[in-house]
Design a protein around this motif. Structure first.
Motif, PDB file in Angstrom:
ATOM      1  N   LEU A   7      -5.132  14.675  -0.541  1.00 19.19           N
ATOM      2  CA  LEU A   7      -6.448  14.302  -1.211  1.00 19.19           C
ATOM      3  C   LEU A   7      -6.066  12.978  -2.273  1.00 19.19           C
ATOM      4  O   LEU A   7      -6.842  12.119  -2.346  1.00 19.19           O
ATOM      5  N   GLY A   8      -5.121  13.287  -3.103  1.00 19.95           N
ATOM      6  CA  GLY A   8      -4.728  12.214  -4.181  1.00 19.95           C
ATOM      7  C   GLY A   8      -4.214  11.243  -3.479  1.00 19.95           C
ATOM      8  O   GLY A   8      -4.277   9.864  -3.767  1.00 19.95           O
ATOM      9  N   LEU A   9      -3.239  11.326  -2.369  1.00 14.57           N
ATOM     10  CA  LEU A   9      -2.719  10.094  -1.721  1.00 14.57           C
ATOM     11  C   LEU A   9      -4.188   9.255  -0.903  1.00 14.57           C
ATOM     12  O   LEU A   9      -3.822   8.099  -0.833  1.00 14.57           O
ATOM     13  N   GLY A  10      -4.865   9.983  -0.353  1.00 19.49           N
ATOM     14  CA  GLY A  10      -5.941   9.398   0.141  1.00 19.49           C
ATOM     15  C   GLY A  10      -6.775   8.388  -1.070  1.00 19.49           C
ATOM     16  O   GLY A  10      -7.228   7.249  -0.655  1.00 19.49           O
ATOM     17  N   ARG A  11      -6.949   8.998  -1.919  1.00 19.09           N
ATOM     18  CA  ARG A  11      -7.556   7.944  -3.246  1.00 19.09           C
ATOM     19  C   ARG A  11      -6.697   6.864  -3.394  1.00 19.09           C
ATOM     20  O   ARG A  11      -7.080   5.723  -3.821  1.00 19.09           O
ATOM     21  N   ALA A  12      -5.366   7.221  -3.351  1.00 15.57           N
ATOM     22  CA  ALA A  12      -4.470   6.041  -3.932  1.00 15.57           C
ATOM     23  C   ALA A  12      -4.512   5.057  -2.594  1.00 15.57           C
ATOM     24  O   ALA A  12      -4.358   3.901  -2.963  1.00 15.57           O
ATOM     25  N   LEU A  13      -4.456   5.367  -1.380  1.00 14.60           N
ATOM     26  CA  LEU A  13      -4.478   4.432  -0.387  1.00 14.60           C
ATOM     27  C   LEU A  13      -5.578   3.372  -0.494  1.00 14.60           C
ATOM     28  O   LEU A  13      -5.541   2.188  -0.182  1.00 14.60           O
ATOM     29  N   ALA A  67       2.478  11.489 -10.171  1.00 12.28           N
ATOM     30  CA  ALA A  67       1.356  12.420 -10.263  1.00 12.28           C
ATOM     31  C   ALA A  67       1.571  13.993  -9.916  1.00 12.28           C
ATOM     32  O   ALA A  67       1.201  14.611 -10.669  1.00 12.28           O
ATOM     33  N   VAL A  68       2.336  14.206  -8.857  1.00 17.48           N
ATOM     34  CA  VAL A  68       2.480  15.316  -8.465  1.00 17.48           C
ATOM     35  C   VAL A  68       3.245  16.465  -9.487  1.00 17.48           C
ATOM     36  O   VAL A  68       2.726  17.409  -9.691  1.00 17.48           O
ATOM     37  N   PRO A  69       4.346  16.098  -9.782  1.00 16.50           N
ATOM     38  CA  PRO A  69       5.099  16.880 -10.957  1.00 16.50           C
ATOM     39  C   PRO A  69       4.148  17.140 -12.187  1.00 16.50           C
ATOM     40  O   PRO A  69       3.823  18.420 -12.574  1.00 16.50           O
ATOM     41  N   VAL A  70       3.564  16.003 -12.651  1.00 19.79           N
ATOM     42  CA  VAL A  70       2.852  16.102 -13.738  1.00 19.79           C
ATOM     43  C   VAL A  70       1.602  17.256 -13.671  1.00 19.79           C
ATOM     44  O   VAL A  70       1.058  18.120 -14.533  1.00 19.79           O
ATOM     45  N   ALA A  71       0.989  16.882 -12.343  1.00 20.02           N
ATOM     46  CA  ALA A  71      -0.381  17.858 -12.189  1.00 20.02           C
ATOM     47  C   ALA A  71      -0.128  19.316 -11.895  1.00 20.02           C
ATOM     48  O   ALA A  71      -0.739  19.910 -12.277  1.00 20.02           O
ATOM     49  N   ILE A  72       1.042  19.479 -11.165  1.00 18.56           N
ATOM     50  CA  ILE A  72       1.618  20.915 -11.003  1.00 18.56           C
ATOM     51  C   ILE A  72       1.793  21.623 -12.454  1.00 18.56           C
ATOM     52  O   ILE A  72       1.429  22.501 -12.310  1.00 18.56           O
ATOM     53  N   GLY A  73       2.365  20.707 -13.373  1.00 19.65           N
ATOM     54  CA  GLY A  73       2.543  21.316 -14.503  1.00 19.65           C
ATOM     55  C   GLY A  73       1.479  21.506 -15.373  1.00 19.65           C
ATOM     56  O   GLY A  73       1.290  22.672 -15.907  1.00 19.65           O
ATOM     57  N   ILE A  74       0.410  20.717 -15.315  1.00 22.39           N
ATOM     58  CA  ILE A  74      -0.716  20.892 -16.169  1.00 22.39           C
ATOM     59  C   ILE A  74      -1.487  22.014 -15.504  1.00 22.39           C
ATOM     60  O   ILE A  74      -2.034  23.081 -16.002  1.00 22.39           O
ATOM     61  N   THR A 118       0.778  -1.216  -0.039  1.00 18.46           N
ATOM     62  CA  THR A 118       0.016   0.036  -0.153  1.00 18.46           C
ATOM     63  C   THR A 118       0.835   1.271   0.095  1.00 18.46           C
ATOM     64  O   THR A 118       0.495   2.228  -0.649  1.00 18.46           O
ATOM     65  N   VAL A 119       1.929   1.170   0.964  1.00 21.33           N
ATOM     66  CA  VAL A 119       2.749   2.379   1.042  1.00 21.33           C
ATOM     67  C   VAL A 119       3.529   2.794  -0.528  1.00 21.33           C
ATOM     68  O   VAL A 119       3.607   3.908  -0.905  1.00 21.33           O
ATOM     69  N   VAL A 120       4.171   1.706  -0.934  1.00 18.67           N
ATOM     70  CA  VAL A 120       4.857   1.714  -1.904  1.00 18.67           C
ATOM     71  C   VAL A 120       4.320   2.200  -3.404  1.00 18.67           C
ATOM     72  O   VAL A 120       4.705   3.062  -3.816  1.00 18.67           O
ATOM     73  N   SER A 121       3.065   1.557  -3.568  1.00 20.14           N
ATOM     74  CA  SER A 121       2.564   1.814  -4.728  1.00 20.14           C
ATOM     75  C   SER A 121       1.729   3.259  -4.516  1.00 20.14           C
ATOM     76  O   SER A 121       1.801   4.014  -5.680  1.00 20.14           O
ATOM     77  N   SER A 122       1.473   3.750  -3.515  1.00 20.77           N
ATOM     78  CA  SER A 122       0.970   5.101  -3.290  1.00 20.77           C
ATOM     79  C   SER A 122       2.059   6.055  -3.563  1.00 20.77           C
ATOM     80  O   SER A 122       1.916   7.125  -4.004  1.00 20.77           O
ATOM     81  N   LEU A 123       3.221   5.804  -2.842  1.00 23.08           N
ATOM     82  CA  LEU A 123       4.214   6.815  -2.938  1.00 23.08           C
ATOM     83  C   LEU A 123       4.714   6.865  -4.658  1.00 23.08           C
ATOM     84  O   LEU A 123       4.905   7.957  -5.031  1.00 23.08           O
ATOM     85  N   ILE A 124       4.559   5.778  -5.354  1.00 18.54           N
ATOM     86  CA  ILE A 124       5.068   5.861  -6.426  1.00 18.54           C
ATOM     87  C   ILE A 124       4.005   6.597  -7.395  1.00 18.54           C
ATOM     88  O   ILE A 124       4.393   7.483  -8.227  1.00 18.54           O
ATOM     89  N   ALA A 125       2.698   6.363  -6.903  1.00 24.46           N
ATOM     90  CA  ALA A 125       1.840   7.326  -7.691  1.00 24.46           C
ATOM     91  C   ALA A 125       2.026   8.785  -7.455  1.00 24.46           C
ATOM     92  O   ALA A 125       1.769   9.416  -8.354  1.00 24.46           O
ATOM     93  N   LEU A 126       2.434   9.022  -6.297  1.00 22.56           N
ATOM     94  CA  LEU A 126       2.488  10.611  -6.025  1.00 22.56           C
ATOM     95  C   LEU A 126       3.745  11.075  -6.642  1.00 22.56           C
ATOM     96  O   LEU A 126       3.656  12.236  -7.012  1.00 22.56           O
ATOM     97  N   ALA A 127       4.579  10.410  -6.697  1.00 22.37           N
ATOM     98  CA  ALA A 127       5.940  10.975  -7.280  1.00 22.37           C
ATOM     99  C   ALA A 127       5.921  10.921  -8.625  1.00 22.37           C
ATOM    100  O   ALA A 127       6.229  11.929  -9.098  1.00 22.37           O
TER     101      ALA A 127
END
Length: 340
Positions: free
Chosen positions: A254-260, A114-121, A103-112
């Protein structure tokens, strides 16, 4: 022209009278029926929320106590999940070590991812794109948030996962020496695949919240930076990002909560195997939500208590993550520009 002394002396008295009359008017307004009803509804909503959270915690704790009373394994460190005791002579033997790791590893991968791409968009929509182009892009991002999880799961299993072999081979060629990105071949149904799919799923949430925060930046901050000769990027770096730091953290949480808590999409993509691999590219692993969804229907009464026990751990992890986010936001509020 001289001001009469009596006029000068009466100014503070007039101010006091006006303040007193304003306070009385506010007090009268607070006693209106509509205000009392709204106050009661607001207070009742807050109390109801606390009661619901306490009821959930009490239910999970009670069922967890029933499950752990007969467990012969260490609930926190055991790598196996066998509440029925099929391999231990009927004695329950289960733990959440693999589920916590996955759970922790997959969520951290998702954040790593998604966050830069989302901020850029979000920056492109709010500060770079023309209005005619920004509106359609924002609309498409909003549509991504409305796609059901099962659709993401089917798309990930049929389209995404089979086409990740080349990427995994490339990662193994250049970064396999780290052990984290070593790839032994086979079906790429791994935690990395789950992380990529979760990143796509949480991208709309982080993008939309970040975009709204960027649009709230005071124009005077940006205009002041531009007037001092800053470039567009320097203006964003010095004026926009510091102001929006707390909002970006909130969006990420919020995104991390969805991923978890994602269930169906992860269960569709991941090959469940209770083992912790050093490489995130090797198939196998598990998450709390995926394990509960895949085993709940076929579990016995005691097995469901064991699954509920794992749900309590996910509940606690979510509370800790949100609490940590609140602490980070509170510590950095004075630097965000929100008080300006």
């Amino acid at each position: 022209m001289d001001i009469p002394s009596n006029t000068t002396a009466s100014l503070p008295v007039d101010d006091a009278k006006r303040t007193d009359s304003t306070s009385k008017a506010a007090a009268r307004g607070a006693t209106r029926p509509g205000d009392r009803i709204f106050l009661g509804l607001s207070r009742g909503s807050g109390i109801a929320l606390l009661v619901i959270m306490a009821a959930i915690a009490a239910f999970l704790t009670y069922r967890t106590a029933l499950a752990l009373s007969d467990n012969t394994g260490n609930f926190l460190t055991t790598f196996e999940w066998d509440p029925a005791g099929a391999t231990t002579g009927g004695k329950p033997y289960f733990g959440i070590a693999v589920l916590v790791f996955g759970t922790v590893v997959s969520s951290l991968i998702a954040l790593a991812i998604a966050v830069p791409v989302a901020i850029g968009i979000a920056l492109f929509i709010s500060h770079y794109a023309p209005r005619k182009l920004a509106a359609p892009i924002a609309f498409v991002i909003d549509l991504l948030a409305a796609v059901p999880s099962i659709v993401y799961g089917l798309w990930g299993a049929i389209v995404v996962a089979p086409n990740l072999t080349g990427l995994y081979s490339w990662l193994d060629d250049y970064f396999g020496w780290t052990g984290i990105f070593s790839y032994q071949g086979g079906a790429p149904r791994s935690l990395m695949t789950v992380g990529i799919l979760l990143a796509i799923m949480i991208l709309p949430i982080i993008t939309n919240v970040s975009r709204e925060v960027f649009l709230q930046v005071p124009k005077m901050h940006e205009e002041a930076a531009l007037a001092l000769g800053a470039t567009r990027w320097e203006t964003i770096r010095m004026s926009v990002l510091p102001f929006a730091r707390s909002g970006i953290i909130s969006a990420s949480m919020l995104g991390l909560g969805r991923a978890l808590g994602e269930t169906i999409a992860v269960a569709t993509v991941l090959s469940p195997l209770f083992v912790i691999n050093a490489s995130v590219l090797d198939f196998g692993g598990g998450t709390f939500a995926q394990n509960i969804a895949s085993k709940f229907n076929e579990a016995s009464e005691y097995g469901r208590d064991a699954l509920i026990a794992s749900g309590l751990v996910l509940f606690v992890i979510t509370l800790l993550v949100n609490g940590a986010a609140r602490l980070i936001i509170a510590r950095r509020k004075e630097y965000s520009g929100a008080n300006a």
